[in-house]
Motif scaffolding. Structure first.
Motif, PDB file in Angstrom:
ATOM      1  N   VAL A 162       0.845  -1.193   0.000  1.00  0.00           N
ATOM      2  CA  VAL A 162       0.000   0.000   0.000  1.00  0.00           C
ATOM      3  C   VAL A 162       0.881   1.246   0.000  1.00  0.00           C
ATOM      4  O   VAL A 162       1.776   1.390   0.839  1.00  0.00           O
ATOM      5  CB  VAL A 162      -0.923   0.014   1.234  1.00  0.00           C
ATOM      6  N   LEU A 163       0.628   2.144  -0.933  1.00  0.00           N
ATOM      7  CA  LEU A 163       1.365   3.401  -1.001  1.00  0.00           C
ATOM      8  C   LEU A 163       0.551   4.569  -0.449  1.00  0.00           C
ATOM      9  O   LEU A 163       1.066   5.382   0.314  1.00  0.00           O
ATOM     10  CB  LEU A 163       1.776   3.703  -2.452  1.00  0.00           C
ATOM     11  N   ARG A 164      -0.729   4.657  -0.833  1.00  0.00           N
ATOM     12  CA  ARG A 164      -1.540   5.773  -0.354  1.00  0.00           C
ATOM     13  C   ARG A 164      -3.022   5.479  -0.564  1.00  0.00           C
ATOM     14  O   ARG A 164      -3.384   4.603  -1.355  1.00  0.00           O
ATOM     15  CB  ARG A 164      -1.184   7.085  -1.055  1.00  0.00           C
ATOM     16  N   HIS A 165      -3.856   6.207   0.163  1.00  0.00           N
ATOM     17  CA  HIS A 165      -5.305   6.125   0.005  1.00  0.00           C
ATOM     18  C   HIS A 165      -5.787   7.435  -0.606  1.00  0.00           C
ATOM     19  O   HIS A 165      -5.412   8.515  -0.160  1.00  0.00           O
ATOM     20  CB  HIS A 165      -5.977   5.881   1.354  1.00  0.00           C
ATOM     21  N   ASP A 166      -6.635   7.320  -1.644  1.00  0.00           N
ATOM     22  CA  ASP A 166      -7.145   8.494  -2.337  1.00  0.00           C
ATOM     23  C   ASP A 166      -8.668   8.495  -2.274  1.00  0.00           C
ATOM     24  O   ASP A 166      -9.306   7.447  -2.427  1.00  0.00           O
ATOM     25  CB  ASP A 166      -6.715   8.486  -3.810  1.00  0.00           C
ATOM     26  N   GLY A 241     -24.835  11.902 -18.085  1.00  0.00           N
ATOM     27  CA  GLY A 241     -24.964  11.304 -16.776  1.00  0.00           C
ATOM     28  C   GLY A 241     -23.937  11.861 -15.817  1.00  0.00           C
ATOM     29  O   GLY A 241     -23.286  12.880 -16.099  1.00  0.00           O
ATOM     30  N   ILE A 242     -23.798  11.176 -14.672  1.00  0.00           N
ATOM     31  CA  ILE A 242     -22.774  11.539 -13.691  1.00  0.00           C
ATOM     32  C   ILE A 242     -21.774  10.382 -13.615  1.00  0.00           C
ATOM     33  O   ILE A 242     -21.996   9.308 -14.173  1.00  0.00           O
ATOM     34  CB  ILE A 242     -23.398  11.819 -12.301  1.00  0.00           C
ATOM     35  N   SER A 243     -20.666  10.594 -12.907  1.00  0.00           N
ATOM     36  CA  SER A 243     -19.699   9.516 -12.770  1.00  0.00           C
ATOM     37  C   SER A 243     -18.980   9.636 -11.432  1.00  0.00           C
ATOM     38  O   SER A 243     -19.034  10.684 -10.769  1.00  0.00           O
ATOM     39  CB  SER A 243     -18.683   9.544 -13.917  1.00  0.00           C
ATOM     40  N   VAL A 244     -18.315   8.567 -11.060  1.00  0.00           N
ATOM     41  CA  VAL A 244     -17.473   8.530  -9.863  1.00  0.00           C
ATOM     42  C   VAL A 244     -16.092   8.064 -10.293  1.00  0.00           C
ATOM     43  O   VAL A 244     -15.956   7.006 -10.917  1.00  0.00           O
ATOM     44  CB  VAL A 244     -18.059   7.593  -8.785  1.00  0.00           C
ATOM     45  N   LEU A 245     -15.081   8.873  -9.966  1.00  0.00           N
ATOM     46  CA  LEU A 245     -13.701   8.579 -10.362  1.00  0.00           C
ATOM     47  C   LEU A 245     -12.765   8.886  -9.192  1.00  0.00           C
ATOM     48  O   LEU A 245     -13.147   9.605  -8.263  1.00  0.00           O
ATOM     49  CB  LEU A 245     -13.297   9.437 -11.569  1.00  0.00           C
ATOM     50  N   PRO A 246     -11.528   8.382  -9.228  1.00  0.00           N
ATOM     51  CA  PRO A 246     -10.549   8.802  -8.221  1.00  0.00           C
ATOM     52  C   PRO A 246     -10.373  10.318  -8.254  1.00  0.00           C
ATOM     53  O   PRO A 246     -10.410  10.941  -9.320  1.00  0.00           O
ATOM     54  CB  PRO A 246      -9.268   8.091  -8.661  1.00  0.00           C
ATOM     55  N   ALA A 247     -10.215  10.927  -7.087  1.00  0.00           N
ATOM     56  CA  ALA A 247     -10.139  12.386  -6.987  1.00  0.00           C
ATOM     57  C   ALA A 247      -8.985  12.969  -7.789  1.00  0.00           C
ATOM     58  O   ALA A 247      -9.007  14.157  -8.134  1.00  0.00           O
ATOM     59  CB  ALA A 247     -10.022  12.796  -5.525  1.00  0.00           C
ATOM     60  N   SER A 248      -7.977  12.155  -8.106  1.00  0.00           N
ATOM     61  CA  SER A 248      -6.850  12.664  -8.892  1.00  0.00           C
ATOM     62  C   SER A 248      -7.291  13.170 -10.254  1.00  0.00           C
ATOM     63  O   SER A 248      -6.652  14.042 -10.848  1.00  0.00           O
ATOM     64  CB  SER A 248      -5.791  11.570  -9.059  1.00  0.00           C
ATOM     65  N   PHE A 249      -8.425  12.655 -10.765  1.00  0.00           N
ATOM     66  CA  PHE A 249      -8.915  13.103 -12.070  1.00  0.00           C
ATOM     67  C   PHE A 249      -9.487  14.518 -12.025  1.00  0.00           C
ATOM     68  O   PHE A 249      -9.741  15.110 -13.078  1.00  0.00           O
ATOM     69  CB  PHE A 249      -9.977  12.141 -12.606  1.00  0.00           C
ATOM     70  N   PRO A 265     -17.499   7.636   4.038  1.00  0.00           N
ATOM     71  CA  PRO A 265     -16.118   7.303   4.420  1.00  0.00           C
ATOM     72  C   PRO A 265     -15.514   6.181   3.569  1.00  0.00           C
ATOM     73  O   PRO A 265     -14.299   6.121   3.381  1.00  0.00           O
ATOM     74  CB  PRO A 265     -16.252   6.868   5.889  1.00  0.00           C
ATOM     75  N   GLU A 266     -16.386   5.310   3.056  1.00  0.00           N
ATOM     76  CA  GLU A 266     -15.877   4.171   2.265  1.00  0.00           C
ATOM     77  C   GLU A 266     -15.539   4.560   0.826  1.00  0.00           C
ATOM     78  O   GLU A 266     -15.012   3.738   0.074  1.00  0.00           O
ATOM     79  CB  GLU A 266     -16.921   3.043   2.238  1.00  0.00           C
ATOM     80  N   ALA A 267     -15.842   5.788   0.459  1.00  0.00           N
ATOM     81  CA  ALA A 267     -15.614   6.225  -0.926  1.00  0.00           C
ATOM     82  C   ALA A 267     -14.152   6.627  -1.127  1.00  0.00           C
ATOM     83  O   ALA A 267     -13.818   7.789  -1.348  1.00  0.00           O
ATOM     84  CB  ALA A 267     -16.544   7.374  -1.275  1.00  0.00           C
ATOM     85  N   THR A 268     -13.297   5.643  -1.013  1.00  0.00           N
ATOM     86  CA  THR A 268     -11.858   5.857  -1.213  1.00  0.00           C
ATOM     87  C   THR A 268     -11.302   4.737  -2.074  1.00  0.00           C
ATOM     88  O   THR A 268     -11.917   3.669  -2.219  1.00  0.00           O
ATOM     89  CB  THR A 268     -11.096   5.872   0.129  1.00  0.00           C
ATOM     90  N   THR A 269     -10.152   4.967  -2.634  1.00  0.00           N
ATOM     91  CA  THR A 269      -9.432   3.948  -3.380  1.00  0.00           C
ATOM     92  C   THR A 269      -7.984   3.949  -2.923  1.00  0.00           C
ATOM     93  O   THR A 269      -7.512   4.923  -2.337  1.00  0.00           O
ATOM     94  CB  THR A 269      -9.532   4.181  -4.900  1.00  0.00           C
ATOM     95  N   THR A 270      -7.302   2.872  -3.177  1.00  0.00           N
ATOM     96  CA  THR A 270      -5.937   2.709  -2.692  1.00  0.00           C
ATOM     97  C   THR A 270      -4.976   2.569  -3.865  1.00  0.00           C
ATOM     98  O   THR A 270      -5.288   1.887  -4.843  1.00  0.00           O
ATOM     99  CB  THR A 270      -5.821   1.456  -1.801  1.00  0.00           C
TER     100      THR A 270
END
Length: 298
Positions: A162-166, A241-249, A265-270
């Protein structure tokens, strides 16, 4: 012909004295003379003219000296290259990365820092989604991979660090009613059309969106699918429509689109670094050290 024979010859040719060459090589003069005679016999040419008072190079010896020095230099270079490779300072390292990874500050930090510390290593980068990366690592087509959590079972041959959580972010048209909120709950997306990666794209976020929506009590309605994040964002801008992506986008600014944090709180990716479990390459160990160091500092 052995390398030591070339070293003996070069010493005699440079000293033009068997006595001084023997002292320089820390061997006796008779064994040195014998080794030179054996070398000349193997080459099939007289390399040195000798008398009791002097030693001279023949024409063949002058030409042979140039090549002997090159061979010795190349042999030393080969030794140094092998030693650098053993220290992780030379060779080729093949690293995969997901589509969102270059948009994270960590990616640029790791790649730049690794290149600065190990300039002798050829760093080959390849863009792939998570599952194909893991397969390529297991098949030794890649050495490392910057991946997101896979939703399918992966081979036991690959391990993850694991490097980071986004956080994940909501992508929606700027005129959408939810754009007025500072943060949006997954439950607020019930009944809205989603623009998503295809299930077969090999990205973990497809399954994660379904998991988040199920936890909120509904199933997402897929209006359109696209393989590229930029296309997904463009379709959102077009009102599809709408979408859900990693915040980096969210660094990708496009007219008609806005980004809002997800309150769940669960809306994260690693972000993970994948490698073979049996990997012993110093190149891999060095990259892992740089990546974990950079991740700890952010």
């Amino acid at each position: 012909m052995e390398l030591r024979h070339l070293r003996y010859f070069v010493a005699v040719a440079e000293e033009l004295s068997f006595t001084r060459a023997a002292e320089r090589l820390h061997i006796g003069q008779p064994p040195l003379s014998h080794q030179i005679q054996m070398l000349e016999a193997e080459v099939g040419a007289q390399l040195l003219e000798r008398s009791k008072r002097w030693v001279r190079l023949t024409e063949a010896g002058k030409l042979f000296l140039d090549d002997a020095r090159r061979v010795l230099s190349l042999s030393e270079q080969a030794v140094q290259t092998a030693r650098r490779a053993e220290r992780g300072e030379a060779g080729e390292l093949r690293v995969g990365f997901t589509f969102s990874t270059p948009l994270t500050p960590l990616f640029a930090t790791v790649v730049n820092r690794y290149r600065q510390r190990y300039p002798g290593v050829t760093l080959t980068l390849r863009e792939l989604s998570t599952v194909p990366q893991i397969e390529a690592i297991a098949n030794r087509e890649l050495d490392l991979g910057l991946v997101r959590p896979p939703e399918v079972a992966v081979t036991d041959a690959v391990s993850m660090t694991v490097l980071r959580h986004d956080p994940l972010t909501l992508v929606l048209p700027i005129a959408h009613p939810l754009a007025k909120k500072k943060a949006v709950a997954i439950g607020d997306l019930r009944g809205l059309p989603f623009v998503m990666y295809p299930k077969t794209a090999g990205t973990g976020i497809y399954h994660q969106i379904f998991r988040l929506c199920r936890a909120a009590g509904f199933m997402p309605t897929i209006a359109m699918e696209a393989n590229e994040a930029s296309t997904i964002i463009g379709l959102v801008a077009a009102g599809c429509g709408i979408s859900v992506l990693p915040a980096s986008f969210s660094i990708m600014r496009m007219g008609g689109v806005c980004y809002r944090p997800l309150a769940d709180p669960e809306a994260t990716t690693t972000l993970l670094l994948a490698q073979r479990k049996d990997e012993i390459s110093p190149l891999v160990a060095a990259f892992l050290a740089v990546a974990t160091e950079a991740a700890a500092a952010q």
